[in-house]
Enzyme design. Structure first.
Site, PDB file in Angstrom:
ATOM      1  N   LYS A  22      16.391 -25.676   5.574  1.00  0.00           N
ATOM      2  CA  LYS A  22      17.695 -25.771   6.242  1.00  0.00           C
ATOM      3  C   LYS A  22      18.436 -27.011   5.773  1.00  0.00           C
ATOM      4  CE  LYS A  22      16.112 -23.545  10.480  1.00  0.00           C
ATOM      5  NZ  LYS A  22      16.785 -22.260  10.390  1.00  0.00           N
ATOM      6  N   GLU A  57      14.443 -21.678  22.081  1.00  0.00           N
ATOM      7  CA  GLU A  57      14.947 -20.359  21.701  1.00  0.00           C
ATOM      8  C   GLU A  57      15.286 -19.602  22.970  1.00  0.00           C
ATOM      9  OE1 GLU A  57      12.554 -18.488  18.226  1.00  0.00           O
ATOM     10  OE2 GLU A  57      11.150 -19.731  19.349  1.00  0.00           O
ATOM     11  N   ASP A  88       7.730 -23.563   4.614  1.00  0.00           N
ATOM     12  CA  ASP A  88       8.080 -23.877   5.986  1.00  0.00           C
ATOM     13  C   ASP A  88       9.600 -23.751   5.993  1.00  0.00           C
ATOM     14  OD1 ASP A  88       8.883 -25.096   8.347  1.00  0.00           O
ATOM     15  OD2 ASP A  88       7.062 -26.287   8.429  1.00  0.00           O
ATOM     16  N   HIS A  89      10.087 -22.594   6.457  1.00  0.00           N
ATOM     17  CA  HIS A  89      11.516 -22.329   6.221  1.00  0.00           C
ATOM     18  C   HIS A  89      12.432 -23.327   6.921  1.00  0.00           C
ATOM     19  CE1 HIS A  89      10.831 -19.920   9.881  1.00  0.00           C
ATOM     20  NE2 HIS A  89      12.051 -20.317  10.175  1.00  0.00           N
ATOM     21  N   ARG A 140       0.812  -1.214   0.000  1.00  0.00           N
ATOM     22  CA  ARG A 140       0.000   0.000   0.000  1.00  0.00           C
ATOM     23  C   ARG A 140       0.848   1.267   0.000  1.00  0.00           C
ATOM     24  NH1 ARG A 140      -3.265  -1.046   5.324  1.00  0.00           N
ATOM     25  NH2 ARG A 140      -1.077  -1.179   5.885  1.00  0.00           N
ATOM     26  N   LYS A 173       4.018 -18.710   6.048  1.00  0.00           N
ATOM     27  CA  LYS A 173       3.285 -19.165   7.222  1.00  0.00           C
ATOM     28  C   LYS A 173       2.719 -17.941   7.928  1.00  0.00           C
ATOM     29  CE  LYS A 173       6.205 -19.008  11.225  1.00  0.00           C
ATOM     30  NZ  LYS A 173       6.843 -19.655  12.321  1.00  0.00           N
ATOM     31  N   HIS A 233       6.599 -26.631  12.001  1.00  0.00           N
ATOM     32  CA  HIS A 233       8.001 -27.072  11.940  1.00  0.00           C
ATOM     33  C   HIS A 233       8.252 -28.413  12.635  1.00  0.00           C
ATOM     34  CE1 HIS A 233       8.371 -23.072  10.608  1.00  0.00           C
ATOM     35  NE2 HIS A 233       8.451 -22.497  11.796  1.00  0.00           N
TER      36      HIS A 233
END
Ligand SMILES: NC(=O)c1ccc[n+]([C@@H]2O[C@H](COP(=O)([O-])OP(=O)(O)OC[C@H]3O[C@@H](n4cnc5c(N)ncnc54)[C@H](OP(=O)(O)O)[C@@H]3O)[C@@H](O)[C@H]2O)c1
Lengths: 518, 369
Positions: free
Chosen positions: A205, A239, A200-201, A63, A171, A263
């Protein structure tokens, strides 16, 4: 539909075989964070490695009003900041930027899509992109359906003979089973499944891809890969960070939606699936879907739902604490988070797979924020030896063998086994045989987004989630989501910088097992 | 054997040193045996540097042979060193072992047997012959026999036409099983990628069947010789596109080397314009133009452009039916020997495209046609 690359006799035997055909990538939401952090740096990196087709072009759409040159300048800054290969090379950038365009648009206004079509046609003519297009949905998910419908209404979903149109969807794919189904339905009204690439990153990997190589390119593991030899499997995604500046998004998501439904279940499927009949995208995805279908569903009888869910799932939310020696706030104190939020920042679930290979082998899966360490790994714990020869000599119970597939950081594989300490007496100690990709091969693995964008341009959907797979995964977590909605948790229930709530320990301890100390 | 004992001792010392510093165990990974034959070295410095870089990507046992055939004595001497480097992420050390063998005079003929005794079992053996490919040389042949893959550099050939014919014959007749690669061929990879990219779109692909003129510009190290890069790229185009030699190439003017090739429906004129090398000792390609003159006329061009000291650029350009189409600029790293070698080690099988190029060149340059 594709195959021009393989028809080109000059391509034969070239080492850079995975080169994309000429095409234009259209990014919706191009003024956003993902575009500047990941997408454009990844595309520049591909250009730098000479993996993109002639005349490759990007159209950014959002936008925010912006001229082509403003967008180019912003993207140059973004690449300078986020591309690992350092600041841009001015000559290469000039050439890359000549293919960068920006179109301010209101996603709900059909007229804007006609303008987009006009711009794409002009790019085809001037830059030779041959009508090949890759749409990338990088807007807030609430806009996905609008954009998809408009692409359909304006014919942008269709390709000319000999060219292709594909769409990448970021996602989250849905918020629950119903919304995922609704989104899939809308998508499939406009596109065919083979045009759709759900990101799905994690699957991009390198180490995740290596799970397949480890399992199916080596003869020694597969014979052990079953209930006879494996006691249980633990999959952890820990994490240290909190929600950063994405509190608004996370409030709506939570650990189960954000990590486990997508994941973690993808990792579970890779570890547990049967050997596919080939490496073709659908053969691999068939097997993954099949094993997810075999995961034992939680009984959904409303009367016992909460009880059943409590048997297999635990949630948590961090309060204030210290991570890595630094005081950090609790989740409820984070920006854009409701001070009475009941969103979980930790989830642990026990899954069982009802098939011949895995009957009664539990898969314990946990994911959380503000845990002591950043680590993602899959640990395959083998059964104890059947007869303890060393029971009188060893100091304690022998440690079972464990095979660990570490996804991040320090990607690698290690095997824990028992060895005798040198000396007259028998002292047994576990030792780790450790293989690390980073220290074994000096070469860097490609970034997940680079790999996935290139795959999508090449028409290889192996590393993307298929619609049915996404729906099965939602189906598996729905009872948990429902039960959690019906009850109010006692949050916060773990201190930032610890390994989650004590209920998670109890979840595994009641089976006579314990979480690996990481 | 002494060397093996030294190696064990070396690893033990490194492990102890690492433990003393509280680091993780030193990791020892080995994916291949890399034999290097490098005459004319005053010291091991240059080769050690190359090996250090190459083993970062390809952990291997390096066996470096430093022959001094002119020396009067025939002393052979060997010692071991470790190549350690800090891994990506900068924390842990990866170490590779390197064995250096110096051989003087007649001693050089002991090299193959020494090398055979030092190989890590059951891993591929790659020979990097860092010298003029001496095809008749006994030592070369013996080392090739020990290897799965042989890496040479045709840029070192004093007479490229002659040298490439011999190389083709050598590979075909004597060592058809050994996989040969040529660093000079690897230097052309970015060029080949650029040329191939010009024909990816379906409407341009069909132009391949109409090409009738190829213009090549390249450096030349001496007045009356054409560079091996020019020959290799011609061989590549011809073998991929099924063009056949009609007559032997000839010098039509002082700097113009020309030939005609035949395709089923047409003849293709190939014209190579040579100019004195800018970098002495390097005979690099400068530009390549593929032209289809029949209607609609089309031109496909790849030009090398100068850049910084680290890299130059390749620029592509298409003109189709009189309309120019945006081209692409790609980085052409000034490929060091190290980079090229590293790329070569990624593949272990035969490079059949290269072998077909040599086959074609042997036919083209054969004095009998
Ligand atoms: N960032 C990440 O690391 C990451 C990781 C995984 C997945 N994702 C997913 O990728 C997508 C994009 O992420 P992002 O971080 O780039 O998102 P973002 O920065 O929040 O938003 C992307 C763009 O969407 C437009 N937008 C925002 N709110 C809008 C609204 N209400 N109506 C219309 N347009 C709106 C904005 O552009 P304009 O205002 O100019 O229109 C914004 O630049 C999201 O679906 C996200 O869930 C992101």
């Amino acid at each position: 539909m594709k195959a021009t690359l393989s028809e080109n006799p000059l391509r034969e035997g070239l080492r850079l075989q995975r080169v994309a055909e000429p095409c234009a990538v259209v990014i919706f939401g191009a003024s956003g964070d993902l575009t500047k952090r990941k997408l454009v740096p990844a595309l520049y990196s591909l250009a730098q490695q000479n993996l993109l087709g002639e005349g490759f072009s990007i159209v950014g759409a959002a936008r925010t009003p912006m001229a082509h040159d403003t967008f180019r300048a912003a993207m140059r800054n973004a690449v300078n900041q986020f591309y690992e290969g350092g600041p841009v090379d001015p000559t290469l950038w000039e050439n890359f930027a000549a293919g960068l365009f920006y179109l301010p648009m209101d996603y709900k206004n059909q007229e804007n899509y006609h303008m987009l079509a006009g711009l794409l046609a002009q790019i085809d003519r001037e830059r030779g992109t041959c009508g090949n297009r890759l749409f990338y949905l990088s807007t807030p998910p609430s806009l996905y359906t609008d954009i998809i419908q408009m692409l359909g209404a304006t014919g942008l979903n269709r390709s000319n003979p000999g060219s292709w149109v594909r769409i990448i969807i970021e996602k989250p794919i849905g918020y629950d089973l119903e919304s995922a189904r609704a989104l899939n339905r809308e998508v499939l009204k406009v596109f065919t499944e083979d045009q759709v690439y759900r990101i799905d990153h994690y699957l991009g990997k390198e180490t995740v891809q290596n799970i397949m190589v480890l399992r199916f390119a080596n003869g020694i593991f597969e014979p052990l890969w079953n209930r006879r030899y494996i006691d249980h499997i633990q999959i952890t995604a820990a994490e240290t960070i909190g929600v950063e500046n994405r509190g608004g998004y996370y409030e709506q998501a939570g650990a189960l939606r954000d990590m486990i439904q997508n994941h973690m279940l993808q990792l579970l499927a890779l570890v547990a699936m049967e050997p596919p009949i080939s490496l073709k995208a659908n053969d691999v995805r068939d097997e993954k879907t099949k094993v997810l279908r075999a995961v034992r569903p939680i009984p959904t009888d409303p009367e016992h739902l909460i009880q059943e869910v409590n048997k297999v799932a635990v949630r948590g939310q961090y309060g204030e604490g210290s991570v890595g020696g630094q005081r950090v706030k609790g989740y409820r104190q984070e920006e854009n988070v409701n001070p009475e939020s009941n969103t979980e920042t930790y989830a642990a679930v026990k899954f069982l797979i009802d098939n011949w290979r895995w009957a009664e082998v539990p898969f314990y899966v946990r994911a959380g924020k503000r845990l002591p360490k950043r680590v993602t790994e899959i640990a395959i714990q083998f059964r104890q030896v059947p007869h303890l020869l060393f029971k009188n000599t060893a100091e304690g119970p022998l440690e079972p063998n464990t095979l660990i597939l570490r996804i991040q950081p320090d990607e690698g594989i290690s095997l824990k086994f028992e060895a005798k300490l040198p000396g007259q007496a028998i002292h047994i100690r576990p030792v780790n045989m450790d293989f690390q990709y980073g220290t074994s091969f000096g070469k860097k693995s490609p970034e997940a987004y680079e790999r996935l964008l290139l795959d999508a341009m090449l028409g290889d959907s192996t590393l993307f989630a298929r619609g049915d797979m996404v729906e099965v995964s939602w189906q598996l977590v729905m009872p948990i989501l429902k039960a959690w909605q019906q009850t109010t948790p006692q949050f916060p229930n773990y201190e930032a910088g610890t390994w989650g709530p004590k209920e998670a320990d109890e979840l595994i301890q009641k089976d006579g097992r314990r979480w690996r100390r990481l | 054997m002494e060397i093996e004992r030294d190696l064990r001792e070396l690893w033990k010392q490194m492990a102890e040193a690492a433990q003393a510093e509280g680091q993780q165990m030193v990791l020892r990974v080995c994916v291949l045996n890399l034999l290097v034959y490098a005459p004319g070295q005053r010291s091991t410095g240059e080769i050690s540097k190359i090996m250090a870089e190459v083993t970062t990507e390809h952990p291997s046992r390096g066996i470096v042979m430093l022959p001094k055939p002119e020396a009067p004595s025939s002393v052979v001497h060997a010692w071991v060193t470790a190549q350690c480097h800090v891994s990506v992420g900068g924390r842990k050390q990866v170490c590779c072992e390197q064995i250096v063998v110096t051989a003087e005079g007649e001693g050089i003929f002991q090299l193959p047997s020494i090398v055979r005794s030092l190989l890590v079992s059951d891993l591929p053996v790659v020979l990097w012959w860092r010298d003029i490919p001496a095809l008749g040389n006994r030592l070369f042949k013996e080392l090739v026999e020990t290897s799965d893959r042989v890496i040479i550099d045709s840029a070192r050939l004093p007479d490229p036409e002659e040298g490439l014919i011999e190389l083709a014959a050598f590979i075909q007749r004597e060592f058809p099983w050994a996989a040969f690669s040529d660093l000079n061929w690897s230097r052309l990879t970015p060029w080949r990628v650029a040329v191939a990219g010009l024909f990816d779109a379906p409407d341009r692909l069909s132009c391949l069947n109409r090409l009738n003129l190829v213009e090549i510009q390249c450096d030349s190290s001496s007045m009356d010789s054409v560079s091996s890069q020019a020959l290799l790229i011609i061989g590549w185009l011809a073998s991929r596109l099924k063009w056949h030699p009609v007559s032997r190439p000839r010098w039509t003017e002082r700097h113009i080397y020309q030939m005609e090739l035949a395709a089923p429906n047409r003849t293709i004129l190939i014209r190579v314009k040579t100019s004195p090398a800018i970098n002495p000792g390097r005979a690099d390609l400068r530009s390549l133009k593929l032209i289809a003159e029949s209607d609609p006329p089309a031109q496909f061009v790849v030009i090398g452009r100068d850049g910084s000291s680290h890299h130059s650029y390749l620029q592509t350009y298409i003109e189709f039916g009189g309309t120019p189409i945006a081209g692409k600029i790609t980085c052409l790293n000034k490929e060091s020997e190290t980079r090229l070698l590293s790329q070569e080690l990624e593949i272990l099988g035969h490079d059949t495209v290269y072998e077909q190029v040599l086959e074609f060149l042997a036919e083209l340059l054969n004095p009998r046609i």
